[in-house]
Design an enzyme around this catalytic site. Structure first.
Site, PDB file in Angstrom:
ATOM      1  N   GLU A   1      -7.221   4.122  -3.683  1.00 33.28           N
ATOM      2  CA  GLU A   1      -6.708   3.487  -2.480  1.00 33.28           C
ATOM      3  C   GLU A   1      -6.625   1.979  -2.685  1.00 33.28           C
ATOM      4  O   GLU A   1      -7.470   1.388  -3.355  1.00 33.28           O
ATOM      5  CB  GLU A   1      -7.619   3.789  -1.286  1.00 33.28           C
ATOM      6  CG  GLU A   1      -7.862   5.286  -1.090  1.00 33.28           C
ATOM      7  CD  GLU A   1      -8.934   5.606  -0.060  1.00 33.28           C
ATOM      8  OE1 GLU A   1      -9.229   4.729   0.786  1.00 33.28           O
ATOM      9  OE2 GLU A   1      -9.481   6.721  -0.100  1.00 33.28           O
TER      10      GLU A   1
ATOM     11  N   GLU B   1      -4.857   3.016   9.388  1.00 35.86           N
ATOM     12  CA  GLU B   1      -6.033   3.777   9.801  1.00 35.86           C
ATOM     13  C   GLU B   1      -6.958   2.860  10.590  1.00 35.86           C
ATOM     14  O   GLU B   1      -7.115   1.683  10.255  1.00 35.86           O
ATOM     15  CB  GLU B   1      -6.767   4.321   8.575  1.00 35.86           C
ATOM     16  CG  GLU B   1      -8.063   5.052   8.890  1.00 35.86           C
ATOM     17  CD  GLU B   1      -8.803   5.513   7.638  1.00 35.86           C
ATOM     18  OE1 GLU B   1      -9.970   5.916   7.756  1.00 35.86           O
ATOM     19  OE2 GLU B   1      -8.201   5.454   6.540  1.00 35.86           O
TER      20      GLU B   1
END
Length: 408
Positions: A214, A323
């Site tokens: 990520e 997110e």
């Protein structure tokens, strides 16, 4: 800024040892007037130590960071048994077909606050943000410091307070991904929450053997609302492996200009200037390591292939998007913002975006997405709208304010 106490800093554990060493040395002077080292004297020594550190350390940059320049072979990655005694790999062959932004477009690459006064690290060193006491105090425990809360990555409403607005592709074989990510400074409601925008490169099942790589930006990662460049990895669904940035032995940094974890500047403003960062993650066809590129050709470093199980071969899913963490288990929804804090329908200059979404195929070529799907967990709180055109390729707007009249 780079630390002036020593241009080459040891890793954190040695730094802590250094503090205790100073404390033991200074105890001799305290003993002159206080023969018995009663508990109350420790606080006096600690004040002395902190005052001395203020004298010898260079002031922090405007974001509160001190960046230490660490010898490349002494960075945390080389604490790993499989890397001890080695040196970083040479740069790999880059994927072909990268989209470059025209100079006539309205976008600018971002830089980091610590470099704004022309600070940098010497050759053969890497910049590492100094970990502070308050960073450790914010963690649930020392063992969990630098790690994400374990959670499922499925995009549904049962994700432990984690809410998403994402675009994704799955079902094929992927060897990397690229995107330009609009950077904002979203408001985060409290210390238990965060807001991020990132890419995920994923393999394995959504259980204990999930592998992810990520990268993106995150607000509240270090207790402030600065959007900070970050990386993360795990090979067991966030259980015992992996960490943020360079907080464990994993990611090998090769660049002396980019500090992972440092604040990004400038940021976008509502109805004002728009700024984004370009990130590329791809698998080196020769050695199998996963490399990270920041901006236009700046190689940051790589994740060695041996860190992973499924990602040793390839990825089976790529995700892009936002997110947040909603720490409220009952009552009203959090007011933590995603992206710009505005819904996708407001468009350019108001809503946050991802553009030029691409994946790397088996032939080490960057190709446009053919089957992008979009999904928002709670569209009344944070939503997403996709599109495609000749300038941006595959893109989407996303985000939202969190709590509002439709998201009480």
């Amino acid at each position: 800024m780079a630390s002036s106490c020593c241009k080459i800093s040891p890793i954190i554990s040695v730094f802590v040892f250094f503090l205790f060493f100073i404390a033991s040395v200074q105890s001799q002077s305290f003993n002159v007037t206080n023969q018995n080292l009663r508990p109350g004297n420790f606080s006096n020594k600690l004040k002395y130590i902190r005052a001395h550190l203020i004298k010898i350390n260079k002031p922090a940059s405007p974001d509160g960071d001190i960046i230490d320049c660490v010898l490349t072979h002494q960075q945390p990655a080389f604490d790993h048994p499989q890397l001890r005694g080695q040196k970083p790999m040479d740069p790999p062959e880059r994927p072909e077909g990268r989209v470059r932004t025209s100079s006539k477009e309205m976008f600018e690459e971002n830089y980091q606050i610590w470099t704004m006064s022309d600070e940098s690290c010497p050759e053969n060193t890497v910049p590492i943000r100094r970990t502070r006491e308050e960073d450790l105090l914010r963690a649930a425990s020392i063992r969990r410091f630098g790690r994400k809360i374990r959670r499922p990555i499925r995009r549904d409403s049962s994700t432990n307070g984690h809410e998403h607005a994402v675009g994704y592709v799955s079902g094929d074989q992927y060897y990397g991904a690229k995107a330009s990510i609009n950077v904002w400074a979203p408001r985060v409601a409290n210390r238990y929450e965060f807001s991020l925008s990132q890419m995920w490169v994923i393999a394995g099942s959504f259980s204990d053997d999930l592998n992810t790589i990520e990268a993106g930006w995150q607000a509240k990662i270090y207790g402030d609302n600065y959007p900070r460049f970050f990386t993360y990895w795990t090979s067991d669904a966030y259980q015992a492996t992996g960490c943020y940035n360079l907080l464990c032995s994993g990611f090998v940094q090769t660049n002396n200009r980019i500090a992972i974890g440092a604040a990004i500047s400038p940021t976008s403003s509502y109805n004002g200037g728009q700024f984004d960062i370009s990130l590329l993650i791809w698998k080196d066809p020769k050695h199998g390591n996963w490399w990270l590129e920041f901006g236009n050709g700046i190689l940051v470093g790589y994740w060695p292939s041996f860190l992973f199980t499924h990602l040793r071969d390839r990825a089976s899913m790529v995700q892009f998007g936002g997110e947040i963490v909603n720490s409220r288990s009952s009552g009203s929804h959090t007011s933590t913002q995603m992206g710009s804090g505005h819904f996708a329908g407001e468009g350019f200059g108001k809503a946050s975006y991802f553009r030029n979404l691409q994946v790397v195929d088996w032939d080490n070529s960057l190709i446009p997405l053919s089957n992008l799907r979009i999904l928002a967990d709670h569209p009344n709180c944070y939503d997403i709208r996709g599109g495609i055109n000749r300038v941006w390729g595959n893109y989407f707007y996303y985000g939202g304010p969190g709590r509002n009249s439709k998201c009480p």
